[in-house]
Enzyme design. Structure first.
Site, PDB file in Angstrom:
ATOM      1  N   ARG A   9      13.678 -16.670  -8.335  1.00 17.14           N
ATOM      2  CA  ARG A   9      15.060 -16.260  -8.044  1.00 17.14           C
ATOM      3  C   ARG A   9      15.009 -14.965  -7.242  1.00 17.14           C
ATOM      4  NH1 ARG A   9      18.786 -12.834 -10.111  1.00 17.14           N
ATOM      5  NH2 ARG A   9      20.967 -13.486 -10.085  1.00 17.14           N
ATOM      6  N   LYS A  31      14.120  -5.643  -8.562  1.00 15.26           N
ATOM      7  CA  LYS A  31      14.484  -5.052  -9.852  1.00 15.26           C
ATOM      8  C   LYS A  31      13.828  -3.683 -10.066  1.00 15.26           C
ATOM      9  CE  LYS A  31      16.132  -9.076 -12.293  1.00 15.26           C
ATOM     10  NZ  LYS A  31      15.925 -10.120 -13.294  1.00 15.26           N
TER      11      LYS A  31
HETATM   12  C1  8Y7 Z   1      18.154 -12.890 -13.639  1.00 16.25           C
HETATM   13  C2  8Y7 Z   1      19.232 -13.785 -13.697  1.00 16.25           C
HETATM   14  C3  8Y7 Z   1      19.935 -11.836 -13.026  1.00 16.25           C
HETATM   15  C4  8Y7 Z   1      16.869 -13.361 -14.013  1.00 16.25           C
HETATM   16  C5  8Y7 Z   1      17.885 -15.515 -14.433  1.00 16.25           C
HETATM   17  C6  8Y7 Z   1      19.416  -9.084 -10.977  1.00 16.25           C
HETATM   18  C7  8Y7 Z   1      21.674 -13.652 -13.251  1.00 16.25           C
HETATM   19  C8  8Y7 Z   1      20.103  -9.160 -12.265  1.00 16.25           C
HETATM   20  N1  8Y7 Z   1      18.610 -11.686 -13.201  1.00 16.25           N
HETATM   21  N2  8Y7 Z   1      19.100 -15.091 -14.086  1.00 16.25           N
HETATM   22  N3  8Y7 Z   1      20.341 -13.112 -13.305  1.00 16.25           N
HETATM   23  N4  8Y7 Z   1      16.789 -14.693 -14.397  1.00 16.25           N
HETATM   24  N5  8Y7 Z   1      17.697 -16.798 -14.825  1.00 16.25           N
HETATM   25  O1  8Y7 Z   1      18.929  -7.965 -10.672  1.00 16.25           O
HETATM   26  O2  8Y7 Z   1      15.866 -12.665 -14.027  1.00 16.25           O
HETATM   27  O3  8Y7 Z   1      19.327 -10.040 -10.200  1.00 16.25           O
HETATM   28  S1  8Y7 Z   1      21.078 -10.613 -12.519  1.00 16.25           S
END
Ligand code: 8Y7
Length: 287
Positions: free
Chosen positions: A260, A226
């Protein structure tokens, strides 16, 4: 800590969270797997999922709507066409927990019918019908904090005290979920890194990871590649691995249960080292 993944009338499946686990990111937006048509896109996505499982992912998070800063909205039909085929294929052929990254009630319903076990909603079930759909589906849900909407969330994030405000929001959403009929032990919490937060606010939240355990619920951390890493290190997306791993290490040390990430193998290695260290921290010297 364990997460019971069993929805109504399905066979029992649980996810062991006594040690932190990796959630691998599988984006099925056109920019990810579009070269070569529908069939090849599905094939490529499946191959990536297969690799992430081999690399140690316990969960695959499948998303068909980009929620990056400034991203535009996707129609229901388009989102379903992107995510349902790959969910069916993974459910049939891989032994892994499937998470559907969506905010739309209808996508939640069809994704769970296709084999998804967890709903991951960056809008914390605040879209129309989402709370009720999640309650009826009776699967675990990840509720995330966001200030604003993806289209404008990074314009001017503002908090008096970011950690307290995120905590207050999560407490409110836990209450809303429970009142809607979602089992408390089915709720996963996420501070929402990069979703309406400045660089300093993101690092404040990461430093406060342990605070989010006060609810006694699993905590999910998503910092992989990020801008909180890119802006700090002044590097583009291809150069954010070390920074992402440093964040993963810090979060896991502070007890985050789910990470994640894009880089599954590398993160799984970090988690194995953190777990080994934790074992020695907990054992008495000489025993
Ligand atoms: C997150 C996310 C994204 C996060 C959860 C990216 C879908 C943006 N970020 N879901 N999603 N937490 N739970 O850069 O931080 O991955 S999308």
């Amino acid at each position: 800590m364990q997460l019971n993944l069993t929805a109504n009338s399905k066979r029992v499946k649980t996810l062991d969270l006594s040690q932190p686990v990796v959630m691998g990111i599988l984006n099925v937006t056109p920019d990810s797997f579009s070269d070569g048509g529908q069939y090849h896109a599905l094939e490529a996505a499946f191959k990536q999922a297969e690799k992430m499982v081999a690399d140690g992912a316990k969960i695959i998070d499948i998303g068909g709507e980009s929620t990056r800063p400034g991203a535009s909205v996707v129609s229901l039909e388009e989102e379903l066409a992107r995510v349902i085929p790959i969910i069916k294929r993974i459910a049939l052929q891989l032994d892994v927990v499937i998470s559907i990254d969506t905010s739309k009630a209808q996508v939640m319903r069809e994704a769970v019918a296709a084999g998804a076990h967890i709903i991951n909603d960056v809008r914390a079930l605040q879209e129309e019908g989402a709370l009720q759909a999640a309650a009826e589906l009776a699967v675990p849900v990840c509720i995330m904090h966001m200030q604003g909407q993806p289209i404008n969330m990074q314009d001017s994030p503002s908090y008096h005290d970011v950690t307290t405000e995120v905590l207050v929001f999560l407490q409110q959403r836990i209450d809303d979920c429970v009142n809607a009929g979602i089992r408390r032990e089915h709720i996963i919490l996420d501070p929402g890194f990069g979703f309406g937060k400045t660089l300093e606010q993101n690092y404040q939240l990461l430093a406060d990871t342990a605070v989010f355990h006060q609810f006694g619920l699993p905590v999910l951390i998503g910092v992989s590649r990020k801008s909180m890493i890119g802006n700090l290190l002044q590097c583009d997306e291809s150069q954010r691995l070390a920074g992402s791993l440093a964040c993963a290490s810090a979060a896991a040390t502070d007890g985050a249960q789910i990470l994640r990430v894009h880089d599954v193998r590398e993160t799984a290695d970090v988690l194995a080292v953190v777990a080994q260290l934790a074992k020695h921290r907990n054992s008495k010297r000489g025993s």
